[in-house]
Design a protein around this motif. Sequence first.
Motif, PDB file in Angstrom:
ATOM      1  N   LEU A   1      10.514   8.453  -7.369  1.00 27.81           N
ATOM      2  CA  LEU A   1      10.208   7.913  -6.034  1.00 27.81           C
ATOM      3  C   LEU A   1       9.801   6.445  -6.117  1.00 27.81           C
ATOM      4  O   LEU A   1      10.190   5.643  -5.268  1.00 27.81           O
ATOM      5  N   PHE A   2       9.014   6.093  -7.136  1.00 27.98           N
ATOM      6  CA  PHE A   2       8.569   4.703  -7.263  1.00 27.98           C
ATOM      7  C   PHE A   2       9.702   3.796  -7.750  1.00 27.98           C
ATOM      8  O   PHE A   2       9.758   2.625  -7.396  1.00 27.98           O
TER       9      PHE A   2
ATOM     10  N   ILE B   1       0.445   6.776 -12.240  1.00 23.39           N
ATOM     11  CA  ILE B   1       1.166   5.718 -11.508  1.00 23.39           C
ATOM     12  C   ILE B   1       0.582   4.348 -11.878  1.00 23.39           C
ATOM     13  O   ILE B   1       1.319   3.387 -12.093  1.00 23.39           O
ATOM     14  N   VAL B   2      -0.740   4.273 -11.967  1.00 27.94           N
ATOM     15  CA  VAL B   2      -1.418   3.028 -12.352  1.00 27.94           C
ATOM     16  C   VAL B   2      -0.908   2.566 -13.717  1.00 27.94           C
ATOM     17  O   VAL B   2      -0.528   1.401 -13.896  1.00 27.94           O
ATOM     18  N   ASN B   3      -0.866   3.484 -14.682  1.00 31.41           N
ATOM     19  CA  ASN B   3      -0.426   3.146 -16.039  1.00 31.41           C
ATOM     20  C   ASN B   3       1.041   2.743 -16.095  1.00 31.41           C
ATOM     21  O   ASN B   3       1.409   1.835 -16.833  1.00 31.41           O
ATOM     22  N   GLU B   4       1.867   3.402 -15.307  1.00 31.29           N
ATOM     23  CA  GLU B   4       3.311   3.171 -15.372  1.00 31.29           C
ATOM     24  C   GLU B   4       3.776   1.999 -14.500  1.00 31.29           C
ATOM     25  O   GLU B   4       4.671   1.263 -14.873  1.00 31.29           O
ATOM     26  N   PHE B   5       3.159   1.830 -13.318  1.00 28.25           N
ATOM     27  CA  PHE B   5       3.692   0.877 -12.341  1.00 28.25           C
ATOM     28  C   PHE B   5       2.720  -0.251 -11.966  1.00 28.25           C
ATOM     29  O   PHE B   5       3.047  -1.068 -11.103  1.00 28.25           O
ATOM     30  N   GLY B   6       1.526  -0.272 -12.556  1.00 19.67           N
ATOM     31  CA  GLY B   6       0.613  -1.386 -12.340  1.00 19.67           C
ATOM     32  C   GLY B   6      -0.072  -1.445 -10.984  1.00 19.67           C
ATOM     33  O   GLY B   6      -0.515  -2.506 -10.551  1.00 19.67           O
ATOM     34  N   PHE B   7      -0.149  -0.324 -10.302  1.00 24.64           N
ATOM     35  CA  PHE B   7      -0.887  -0.277  -9.036  1.00 24.64           C
ATOM     36  C   PHE B   7      -2.387  -0.209  -9.328  1.00 24.64           C
ATOM     37  O   PHE B   7      -2.801   0.191 -10.412  1.00 24.64           O
TER      38      PHE B   7
ATOM     39  N   GLU C   1      -7.317  -8.472  -8.267  1.00 22.30           N
ATOM     40  CA  GLU C   1      -6.328  -9.500  -8.615  1.00 22.30           C
ATOM     41  C   GLU C   1      -4.931  -9.026  -8.234  1.00 22.30           C
ATOM     42  O   GLU C   1      -4.042  -9.829  -7.973  1.00 22.30           O
ATOM     43  N   THR C   2      -4.738  -7.730  -8.238  1.00 21.91           N
ATOM     44  CA  THR C   2      -3.431  -7.119  -8.000  1.00 21.91           C
ATOM     45  C   THR C   2      -3.187  -6.975  -6.502  1.00 21.91           C
ATOM     46  O   THR C   2      -4.128  -6.880  -5.720  1.00 21.91           O
ATOM     47  N   LYS C   3      -1.930  -6.922  -6.122  1.00 23.50           N
ATOM     48  CA  LYS C   3      -1.577  -6.789  -4.708  1.00 23.50           C
ATOM     49  C   LYS C   3      -0.837  -5.487  -4.421  1.00 23.50           C
ATOM     50  O   LYS C   3      -0.141  -5.359  -3.429  1.00 23.50           O
TER      51      LYS C   3
ATOM     52  N   VAL D   1       0.839  -1.200   0.000  1.00 20.47           N
ATOM     53  CA  VAL D   1       0.000   0.000   0.000  1.00 20.47           C
ATOM     54  C   VAL D   1       0.873   1.248   0.000  1.00 20.47           C
ATOM     55  O   VAL D   1       1.875   1.313   0.714  1.00 20.47           O
ATOM     56  N   VAL D   2       0.486   2.223  -0.827  1.00 16.89           N
ATOM     57  CA  VAL D   2       1.059   3.572  -0.770  1.00 16.89           C
ATOM     58  C   VAL D   2      -0.102   4.511  -0.516  1.00 16.89           C
ATOM     59  O   VAL D   2      -1.073   4.529  -1.277  1.00 16.89           O
ATOM     60  N   PHE D   3      -0.055   5.239   0.587  1.00 14.12           N
ATOM     61  CA  PHE D   3      -1.074   6.255   0.853  1.00 14.12           C
ATOM     62  C   PHE D   3      -0.742   7.492   0.033  1.00 14.12           C
ATOM     63  O   PHE D   3       0.430   7.873  -0.064  1.00 14.12           O
TER      64      PHE D   3
END
Length: 194
Positions: free
Chosen positions: A190-191, A26-32, A83-85, A8-10
């Motif tokens: 940062l990610f 971030i979702v598009n780049e890192f799959g969160f 499905e993602t963690k 989790v990242v707040f």
Amino acid sequence: MGEEKPTVVFVLGAPGAGKGTQCEKIVNEFGFVHLSAGDLLREERNTPGSEYGELIENHIRNGTIVPVEITCSLLQNAMNKSETKKFLIDGFPRNENNLEGWNRVMGNKVNLKFVLFFDCPEEVCVDRCLKRGAAGSGRSDDNEDSLKKRFNTYINDTMPIIEHYNKEHLVRKVDANHSEDEIFDIVKKLFQEE
């Protein structure tokens, strides 16, 4: 939630600091998976027959914070369905009660990586929210009155949470008074460091 604890990242910052916009990137780049506490609450409010709908609407209109049990329950359900963690939790925890409730209910079930804090001057944030409202955001709180209340809530309730996590060396602060792309360049670094 299986064997492996979800990461989790707040994501915190004032109304209009760009949390939603950056979370999308971030979702598009890192799959969160992006979980917006506000969106989950608005969705629940609009669900016919929801036992919490009216209560949530009253809190949203008044710029106050919905009881933590409701928010944690909506977040946990959304995480369980995924499905993602890897999760970005946007706009939460927003006060001491949220923090205590999260630690009590979810603290040992997740791996909190860090708190992504978008720091942006109030006048810039207000301007962004009013433009968003004028462009037809459909949000009942994108108006001058609600924004004043939301900013007071943010300063009085959320800033102490950011300070709490800062003492634990978990805050990654981003100057959000730049263009979307400039901000995302900082966020990406940062990610990638994690």
